[in-house]
Design an enzyme around this catalytic site. Sequence first.
Site, PDB file in Angstrom:
ATOM      1  N   ASP A 151       0.824  -1.205   0.000  1.00  9.41           N
ATOM      2  CA  ASP A 151       0.000   0.000   0.000  1.00  9.41           C
ATOM      3  C   ASP A 151       0.862   1.261   0.000  1.00  9.41           C
ATOM      4  O   ASP A 151       1.936   1.282   0.595  1.00  9.41           O
ATOM      5  CB  ASP A 151      -0.915  -0.031   1.244  1.00  9.41           C
ATOM      6  CG  ASP A 151      -2.103   0.893   1.087  1.00  9.41           C
ATOM      7  OD1 ASP A 151      -2.356   1.379  -0.038  1.00  9.41           O
ATOM      8  OD2 ASP A 151      -2.791   1.130   2.095  1.00  9.41           O
ATOM      9  N   HIS A 165       2.609   3.188  -8.990  1.00 10.98           N
ATOM     10  CA  HIS A 165       2.512   1.738  -9.236  1.00 10.98           C
ATOM     11  C   HIS A 165       3.772   1.240  -9.958  1.00 10.98           C
ATOM     12  O   HIS A 165       4.293   0.165  -9.657  1.00 10.98           O
ATOM     13  CB  HIS A 165       1.261   1.411 -10.063  1.00 10.98           C
ATOM     14  CG  HIS A 165      -0.016   1.727  -9.338  1.00 10.98           C
ATOM     15  ND1 HIS A 165      -0.246   1.358  -8.039  1.00 10.98           N
ATOM     16  CD2 HIS A 165      -1.145   2.391  -9.732  1.00 10.98           C
ATOM     17  CE1 HIS A 165      -1.445   1.768  -7.657  1.00 10.98           C
ATOM     18  NE2 HIS A 165      -2.007   2.415  -8.663  1.00 10.98           N
ATOM     19  N   LEU A 179      12.218 -19.872  -3.871  1.00  7.96           N
ATOM     20  CA  LEU A 179      11.084 -19.109  -3.327  1.00  7.96           C
ATOM     21  C   LEU A 179       9.802 -19.347  -4.136  1.00  7.96           C
ATOM     22  O   LEU A 179       9.826 -19.278  -5.369  1.00  7.96           O
ATOM     23  CB  LEU A 179      11.432 -17.613  -3.374  1.00  7.96           C
ATOM     24  CG  LEU A 179      10.338 -16.627  -2.970  1.00  7.96           C
ATOM     25  CD1 LEU A 179      10.140 -16.615  -1.456  1.00  7.96           C
ATOM     26  CD2 LEU A 179      10.658 -15.217  -3.452  1.00  7.96           C
TER      27      LEU A 179
HETATM   28  C1  FPP Z   1      -1.962  -0.120  -3.454  1.00  9.63           C
HETATM   29  O1  FPP Z   1      -1.499   1.219  -3.335  1.00  9.63           O
HETATM   30  C2  FPP Z   1      -1.320  -0.769  -4.591  1.00  9.63           C
HETATM   31  C3  FPP Z   1      -1.996  -1.404  -5.624  1.00  9.63           C
HETATM   32  C4  FPP Z   1      -3.458  -1.512  -5.679  1.00  9.63           C
HETATM   33  C5  FPP Z   1      -1.266  -2.001  -6.767  1.00  9.63           C
HETATM   34  C6  FPP Z   1      -0.013  -2.709  -6.408  1.00  9.63           C
HETATM   35  C7  FPP Z   1       0.632  -3.233  -7.630  1.00  9.63           C
HETATM   36  C8  FPP Z   1       1.951  -3.169  -7.895  1.00  9.63           C
HETATM   37  C9  FPP Z   1       2.957  -2.612  -6.976  1.00  9.63           C
HETATM   38  C10 FPP Z   1       2.417  -3.789  -9.161  1.00  9.63           C
HETATM   39  C11 FPP Z   1       2.863  -5.178  -8.862  1.00  9.63           C
HETATM   40  C12 FPP Z   1       3.134  -5.946 -10.072  1.00  9.63           C
HETATM   41  C13 FPP Z   1       3.375  -7.290 -10.087  1.00  9.63           C
HETATM   42  C14 FPP Z   1       3.642  -7.983 -11.379  1.00  9.63           C
HETATM   43  C15 FPP Z   1       3.378  -8.107  -8.839  1.00  9.63           C
HETATM   44  P1  FPP Z   1      -2.555   2.402  -3.444  1.00  9.63           P
HETATM   45  O2  FPP Z   1      -2.730   2.735  -4.884  1.00  9.63           O
HETATM   46  O3  FPP Z   1      -3.823   2.021  -2.742  1.00  9.63           O
HETATM   47  O4  FPP Z   1      -1.846   3.569  -2.683  1.00  9.63           O
HETATM   48  P2  FPP Z   1      -2.560   4.757  -1.890  1.00  9.63           P
HETATM   49  O5  FPP Z   1      -3.224   4.131  -0.693  1.00  9.63           O
HETATM   50  O6  FPP Z   1      -1.406   5.637  -1.506  1.00  9.63           O
HETATM   51  O7  FPP Z   1      -3.513   5.422  -2.831  1.00  9.63           O
END
Ligand code: FPP
Length: 227
Positions: free
Chosen positions: A2, A19, A113
Site C-alpha cells: 500500500d 505503481h 522461493l
Molecule cells: C496499493 O497502493 C497498490 C496497488 C493496488 C497495486 C499494487 C501493484 C503493484 C505494486 C504492481 C505489482 C506488479 C506485479 C507484477 C506483482 P494504493 O494505490 O492504494 O496507494 P494509496 O493508498 O497511496 O492510494
Amino acid sequence: MDGNGRWAKQQGKARHAGHRAGVETVRSVIEVCGQHGVKVLTLFAFSSENWQRPKTEVKMLMELFFTALNREIKRMHKRNVRLRIIGDISAFSDKLQQLIRESENITAANDGLLLQVAANYGGRWDITQAARKLAGRVESNELHPDQITESELAQCLSCADVPDPDLFIRTGGEKRISNFLLWQCAYTELYFCETLWPDFSKDDLLAAFQDYAGRQRRFGRTAEQMQ
Ligand code: FPP
C-alpha cells in the site's frame, strides 16, 4: 503493497508513477526474501474490490501486470523462483491470462522461493469458492455434510498446499487486512509500517523480520505452556 498513490502525489506525479515505482520494490523484496530463506512470499497486487478504482487506473494496472510479468519472468526463473497467481484470473484479458499460464509453466519446476501474486483476489472470494467446491461434492454424494471439517475446507482454498503465513506486512500506514488471506491469517503475526510501498527498502523488510523474531507465537496456548 500500500501507498503507491500517496508516494506519487508526494512526488507531484500521477498515481500510475507510484505503481510503476512499486514494481521496483517488488523486485527487491523478492531478492531479499530469496536471500533470507523465505519459502513463500505472497504479494497482494489487485483485490476483488480494486475494480472499483477509476477505469484509467485499472487499465494501467492491467498493462503494468502484463509488462512487469513479461519483463521479470526470465529473471525470476534464473533465481529459481516458482510463480503462482492466486485469484479469479478469468476476469483478465485473454492475453494476460495466457502470459500468467506461460509464466507459471516456465517456473513450475523451480524449488526456490514460491512467489504467489494475489490478483483479483479476496479472502471472502477464496472462502466462497471453497464452499462452492464442497457443496458440489456433497451434491454428487462424494462427501457428507458431517465430513466438512476445517481441514477439508482449507484444502479447497487457493493455496491449499502452502503453510499459513507466519508474517503479514502492510506498508502505507493503514491498519487493516483488507480482505487478504482471511482464513490463512488466523494466527499470522501482523506488522504495519508507515513506509509507502515504493520506499519500502531492504532495511524496512529486515526490520519487519527482526520484529517478527521477537514475537511469541502461542496459537491459543498460554505463555507458560510455550516454555
Ligand atoms: C496499493 O497502493 C497498490 C496497488 C493496488 C497495486 C499494487 C501493484 C503493484 C505494486 C504492481 C505489482 C506488479 C506485479 C507484477 C506483482 P494504493 O494505490 O492504494 O496507494 P494509496 O493508498 O497511496 O492510494
